[in-house]
Scaffold this active site. Structure first.
Site, PDB file in Angstrom:
ATOM      1  CG  MET A   1      12.060  31.631  -2.647  1.00 45.67           C
ATOM      2  SD  MET A   1      13.618  31.964  -2.893  1.00 45.67           S
ATOM      3  CE  MET A   1      14.356  30.358  -2.659  1.00 45.67           C
TER       4      MET A   1
ATOM      5  NE  ARG B   1      -1.397  11.193  -5.136  1.00 46.69           N
ATOM      6  CZ  ARG B   1      -0.426  11.036  -5.801  1.00 46.69           C
ATOM      7  NH1 ARG B   1      -0.161  11.715  -7.015  1.00 46.69           N
ATOM      8  NH2 ARG B   1       0.774  10.416  -5.292  1.00 46.69           N
TER       9      ARG B   1
ATOM     10  CG  HIS C   1       4.444   8.812   4.949  1.00 49.52           C
ATOM     11  ND1 HIS C   1       5.327   7.867   5.007  1.00 49.52           N
ATOM     12  CD2 HIS C   1       3.231   8.385   4.345  1.00 49.52           C
ATOM     13  CE1 HIS C   1       4.711   6.845   4.671  1.00 49.52           C
ATOM     14  NE2 HIS C   1       3.593   7.096   4.302  1.00 49.52           N
TER      15      HIS C   1
HETATM   16  N1  LIG Z   1      -1.553   1.616   0.599  1.00 46.00           N
HETATM   17  C1  LIG Z   1      -0.536   2.353   0.443  1.00 46.00           C
HETATM   18  O1  LIG Z   1      -0.627   3.046  -0.442  1.00 46.00           O
HETATM   19  C2  LIG Z   1       0.591   2.344   1.457  1.00 46.00           C
HETATM   20  C3  LIG Z   1       0.407   1.427   2.311  1.00 46.00           C
HETATM   21  N2  LIG Z   1       1.571   1.221   3.313  1.00 46.00           N
HETATM   22  C4  LIG Z   1       1.554   0.414   4.289  1.00 46.00           C
HETATM   23  O2  LIG Z   1       1.419  -1.066   3.949  1.00 46.00           O
HETATM   24  C5  LIG Z   1       0.867  -1.786   4.955  1.00 46.00           C
HETATM   25  C6  LIG Z   1      -0.636  -2.487   4.357  1.00 46.00           C
HETATM   26  O3  LIG Z   1      -1.260  -1.379   3.936  1.00 46.00           O
HETATM   27  P1  LIG Z   1      -2.453  -1.646   2.603  1.00 46.00           P
HETATM   28  O4  LIG Z   1      -2.003  -2.678   1.646  1.00 46.00           O
HETATM   29  O5  LIG Z   1      -2.934  -0.364   2.234  1.00 46.00           O
HETATM   30  O6  LIG Z   1      -3.603  -2.393   3.477  1.00 46.00           O
HETATM   31  P2  LIG Z   1      -4.599  -3.484   3.128  1.00 46.00           P
HETATM   32  O7  LIG Z   1      -5.910  -3.028   4.025  1.00 46.00           O
HETATM   33  O8  LIG Z   1      -4.734  -3.355   1.735  1.00 46.00           O
HETATM   34  O9  LIG Z   1      -3.928  -4.647   3.746  1.00 46.00           O
HETATM   35  C7  LIG Z   1      -3.062  -5.549   2.994  1.00 46.00           C
HETATM   36  C8  LIG Z   1      -3.342  -7.049   3.115  1.00 46.00           C
HETATM   37  O10 LIG Z   1      -3.314  -7.423   4.381  1.00 46.00           O
HETATM   38  C9  LIG Z   1      -4.270  -8.266   4.706  1.00 46.00           C
HETATM   39  N3  LIG Z   1      -5.290  -7.751   5.870  1.00 46.00           N
HETATM   40  C10 LIG Z   1      -5.774  -6.512   5.898  1.00 46.00           C
HETATM   41  N4  LIG Z   1      -6.275  -6.312   7.143  1.00 46.00           N
HETATM   42  C11 LIG Z   1      -5.671  -7.147   7.848  1.00 46.00           C
HETATM   43  C12 LIG Z   1      -6.080  -7.606   9.446  1.00 46.00           C
HETATM   44  N5  LIG Z   1      -6.796  -6.991   9.908  1.00 46.00           N
HETATM   45  N6  LIG Z   1      -5.319  -8.772   9.684  1.00 46.00           N
HETATM   46  C13 LIG Z   1      -4.653  -9.705   8.863  1.00 46.00           C
HETATM   47  N7  LIG Z   1      -4.569  -9.265   7.553  1.00 46.00           N
HETATM   48  C14 LIG Z   1      -5.192  -8.568   7.189  1.00 46.00           C
HETATM   49  C15 LIG Z   1      -5.322  -8.519   3.491  1.00 46.00           C
HETATM   50  O11 LIG Z   1      -5.024  -9.616   3.065  1.00 46.00           O
HETATM   51  P3  LIG Z   1      -5.625 -11.127   2.913  1.00 46.00           P
HETATM   52  O12 LIG Z   1      -7.084 -10.970   3.622  1.00 46.00           O
HETATM   53  O13 LIG Z   1      -5.771 -11.611   1.551  1.00 46.00           O
HETATM   54  O14 LIG Z   1      -4.563 -11.777   3.737  1.00 46.00           O
HETATM   55  C16 LIG Z   1      -4.971  -7.369   2.654  1.00 46.00           C
HETATM   56  O15 LIG Z   1      -4.990  -7.486   1.482  1.00 46.00           O
HETATM   57  C17 LIG Z   1       0.169  -0.803   6.086  1.00 46.00           C
HETATM   58  O16 LIG Z   1       1.349  -1.071   7.027  1.00 46.00           O
HETATM   59  C18 LIG Z   1       0.377   0.507   5.472  1.00 46.00           C
HETATM   60  O17 LIG Z   1       0.816   1.632   6.477  1.00 46.00           O
HETATM   61  C19 LIG Z   1       2.606   2.019   3.104  1.00 46.00           C
HETATM   62  C20 LIG Z   1       2.738   2.940   2.233  1.00 46.00           C
HETATM   63  C21 LIG Z   1       1.770   3.254   0.986  1.00 46.00           C
HETATM   64  O1  LIG Z   2       1.909   5.285   3.624  1.00 46.65           O
HETATM   65  C1  LIG Z   2       0.767   5.631   2.770  1.00 46.65           C
HETATM   66  O2  LIG Z   2       0.774   6.222   1.688  1.00 46.65           O
HETATM   67  C2  LIG Z   2       0.032   6.510   1.010  1.00 46.65           C
HETATM   68  C3  LIG Z   2       0.234   7.686   0.078  1.00 46.65           C
HETATM   69  O3  LIG Z   2       1.517   7.489  -0.473  1.00 46.65           O
HETATM   70  P1  LIG Z   2       1.778   8.425  -1.804  1.00 46.65           P
HETATM   71  O4  LIG Z   2       3.283   8.189  -2.113  1.00 46.65           O
HETATM   72  O5  LIG Z   2       0.787   8.086  -2.877  1.00 46.65           O
HETATM   73  O6  LIG Z   2       1.587   9.748  -1.482  1.00 46.65           O
HETATM   74  C4  LIG Z   2      -1.563   6.670   1.324  1.00 46.65           C
HETATM   75  O7  LIG Z   2      -2.474   6.359   0.198  1.00 46.65           O
HETATM   76  C5  LIG Z   2      -1.616   5.477   2.374  1.00 46.65           C
HETATM   77  O8  LIG Z   2      -3.002   5.763   2.987  1.00 46.65           O
HETATM   78  C6  LIG Z   2      -0.523   5.217   3.456  1.00 46.65           C
HETATM   79  O9  LIG Z   2      -0.694   4.092   4.350  1.00 46.65           O
END
Ligand SMILES: NC(=O)C1=CN([C@@H]2O[C@H](COP(=O)(O)OP(=O)(O)OC[C@H]3O[C@@H](n4cnc5c(N)ncnc54)[C@H](OP(=O)(O)O)[C@@H]3O)[C@@H](O)[C@H]2O)C=CC1
Ligand SMILES: O=C1O[C@H](COP(=O)(O)O)[C@@H](O)[C@H](O)[C@H]1O
Length: 468
Positions: free
Chosen positions: A402, A364, A273
């Site tokens: 600004m 935030r 980001h």
């Molecule tokens: N959260 C956010 O705001 C944002 C996240 N992202 C990206 O999205 C992706 C997922 O993030 P997020 O949803 O926050 O992460 P989570 O930790 O919530 O993981 C998502 C799902 O993946 C599965 N999971 C978690 N860890 C593992 C593991 N080690 N191996 C296999 N499956 C796993 C779980 O599902 P289950 O166990 O049910 O299979 C879990 O519900 C990342 O790449 C992150 O960078 C991008 C932008 C914003």
């Molecule tokens: O990619 C991610 O972004 C969120 C923050 O996103 P925002 O749009 O709410 O600023 C962050 O919480 C998360 O850890 C990361 O994986």
């Protein structure tokens, strides 16, 4: 357009065309959106809400679209619906509760692992059942797989999709995958991931996204820098003292340790980001708005970044991080980092770019602060009151302002710091700014005519930070 009006690009329909061989074929088949990792944080907070917003605006017509959630967690359709329903809020809906319940009915959940055939075979059956029920001709259906998952499972998930869930595409249908940042852990793993996914899908089928590029004020950076005469001569080392790009969040991992602890704040926020924002702030004017031209300029910036000095890095972990049951007891993963990047080129030599990111802080906010140098020969002796500063607040409450020195109104000739303020809420009253993920997801199945989809993609950006 009147001065107060807002130009949001509108699409007439959600129908596009696709290339089959040398011919353009209209996309007529039904659309299945499959959210893998549906039990997780991203799915709950961003993916499903973005789909809901698109639904409320008519971009996901219920007679043509179905949504599937997939993850290992064993829950029912209704349990998934309950988990996400609290996050489905839309200012654009005339009758929100009706829309929420209709939208939720479009969602079905399938449970399965990320590396075994069984779950994906079931998923394929469910999708096909939906396609048949919608009388979608074989070869015309569209399947969008959204990987809301940690990157460590992308290769196996992509293999499973390729083996068990592809549809035919001879009548304008397609199968696409969307992968999230961070794309791997370092340069080696990113290249390996690229090659693994590249063997399974053609490049036009792959969307690597960074949602910060979909944020309104990040998109505005291109316009701001290259459509305003007065920034052109100022935007360089002669006038700018430093640039700060800051991300702070007032909540911690909250059960996301499974993903976050493996990656940490640098890979979670800074490498993607904040680096994308840095590129847009620092790059030269691209030849055009074509994604390849923008990418080329970004790559030049990244290639000019000098290796980071140890003394210009600060790492930290918030107290209580390890109390999260999903975080290992002895984790030393950073949840806070400050890094100074130095761009070795004619425009930026000597100007520190200070990148800061932290979780569980006291507020935030995401913003860019461009601090200008002091005025030479200061006849007003007003240095202590502060410098000129240009601030672009990405969130919350989008704004740019600004800070400048003005005469204190009154009889005396004294100075005071004031602001030229463009706060979006005030300036664009009644306008709803789309969420970043709305633009991104819409562009995966209905490409934007002006700034095409691949602008959001991370493809080919070298992972300079991890190269050292
Ligand atoms: N959260 C956010 O705001 C944002 C996240 N992202 C990206 O999205 C992706 C997922 O993030 P997020 O949803 O926050 O992460 P989570 O930790 O919530 O993981 C998502 C799902 O993946 C599965 N999971 C978690 N860890 C593992 C593991 N080690 N191996 C296999 N499956 C796993 C779980 O599902 P289950 O166990 O049910 O299979 C879990 O519900 C990342 O790449 C992150 O960078 C991008 C932008 C914003
Ligand atoms: O990619 C991610 O972004 C969120 C923050 O996103 P925002 O749009 O709410 O600023 C962050 O919480 C998360 O850890 C990361 O994986």
């Amino acid at each position: 357009m009147g001065s107060g009006e807002w130009c949001l690009q509108k699409r007439d329909s959600f129908k596009s065309e696709t290339l089959v061989g040398n011919e353009t074929v209209p996309e007529i088949g039904c659309l299945s959106i499959i959210v893998l990792g549906a039990s997780g944080d991203l799915a709950k907070k961003k993916t499903f809400p973005a789909l809901f917003h698109l639904y409320c605006q008519g971009f996901l017509p219920p007679n043509e679209v179905h949504i599937f959630g997939y993850a290992r967690t064993k829950i029912s359709d209704d349990e998934l619906r309950n988990r996400i329903s609290g996050y489905l809020v839309s200012e654009r809906s005339a009758s929100p509760s009706k829309d929420v319940s209709k939208f939720l009915q479009l969602i079905k959940y399938v449970s399965g692992s990320y590396d075994a055939a069984e779950g994906f075979q079931t998923l394929d059956k469910e999708i096909s059942k939906h396609e048949t029920s919608k009388n979608s001709l074989e070869g015309s259906s569209r399947r969008l797989f959204y990987l809301a998952l940690p990157p460590s499972v992308y290769p196996s998930v992509c293999r499973m999709i390729r083996r068990y869930c592809m549809n035919k595409s001879n009548l304008g249908g397609w199968t696409r995958i969307v992968v999230e940042k961070p794309f791997g852990r370092d340069l080696g793993s990113a290249e390996e991931l690229s090659s693994q996914i590249g063997k399974l899908f053609d490049e036009p089928q792959i969307y690597r996204i960074d949602h910060y590029l979909g944020k309104e004020l990040v998109q505005n950076l291109l316009v701001l820098r290259f459509a305003n005469r007065f920034f052109l001569p100022l935007w360089n080392r002669d006038n700018i003292d430093n640039v700060q790009i800051v991300f702070r969040e007032d909540f911690g991992t909250e059960g996301r340790g499974g993903y976050f602890d493996e990656y940490g704040i640098i890979r979670d926020i800074i490498q993607n980001h904040l680096l994308q924002v840095l590129c847009l702030v620092a790059m030269e004017k691209p030849v055009s708005l074509k994604p390849e031209h923008i990418r080329d300029e970004k790559v030049k910036v990244l290639q000019s970044v000098l290796p980071i000095k140890d003394e210009e890095v600060v790492l930290g972990q918030y107290e209580g991080y390890r109390d999260d049951p999903t975080v290992p007891d002895h984790s030393n993963t950073p949840t806070f980092a400050t890094v100074i990047l130095r761009i070795h080129n004619e425009r930026w030599e000597g100007v520190p770019f200070i990148l800061k990111a932290g979780k569980a802080l006291n507020s935030r906010k995401a913003e860019i602060r461009v601090q200008f140098k002091d005025v030479p020969g200061d006849i007003f002796k007003c240095k202590k009151q502060g410098r000129n500063e240009f601030v672009i607040r990405l969130q919350p409450s989008e704004a740019m302002y600004m800070k400048l020195m003005v005469k204190q109104p009154g009889l005396e000739m004294s100075t005071v710091q004031s602001e030229l303020d463009l706060s979006y809420r005030q300036r664009y009253q009644g306008v709803t700014i789309p969420e970043a993920y709305e633009r991104l997801i819409l562009d995966t199945y209905d490409p934007c005519p002006f700034l095409s989809l691949k602008y959001y993609c991370l493809q080919c950006l070298p992972l300079q930070l991890d190269k050292r």
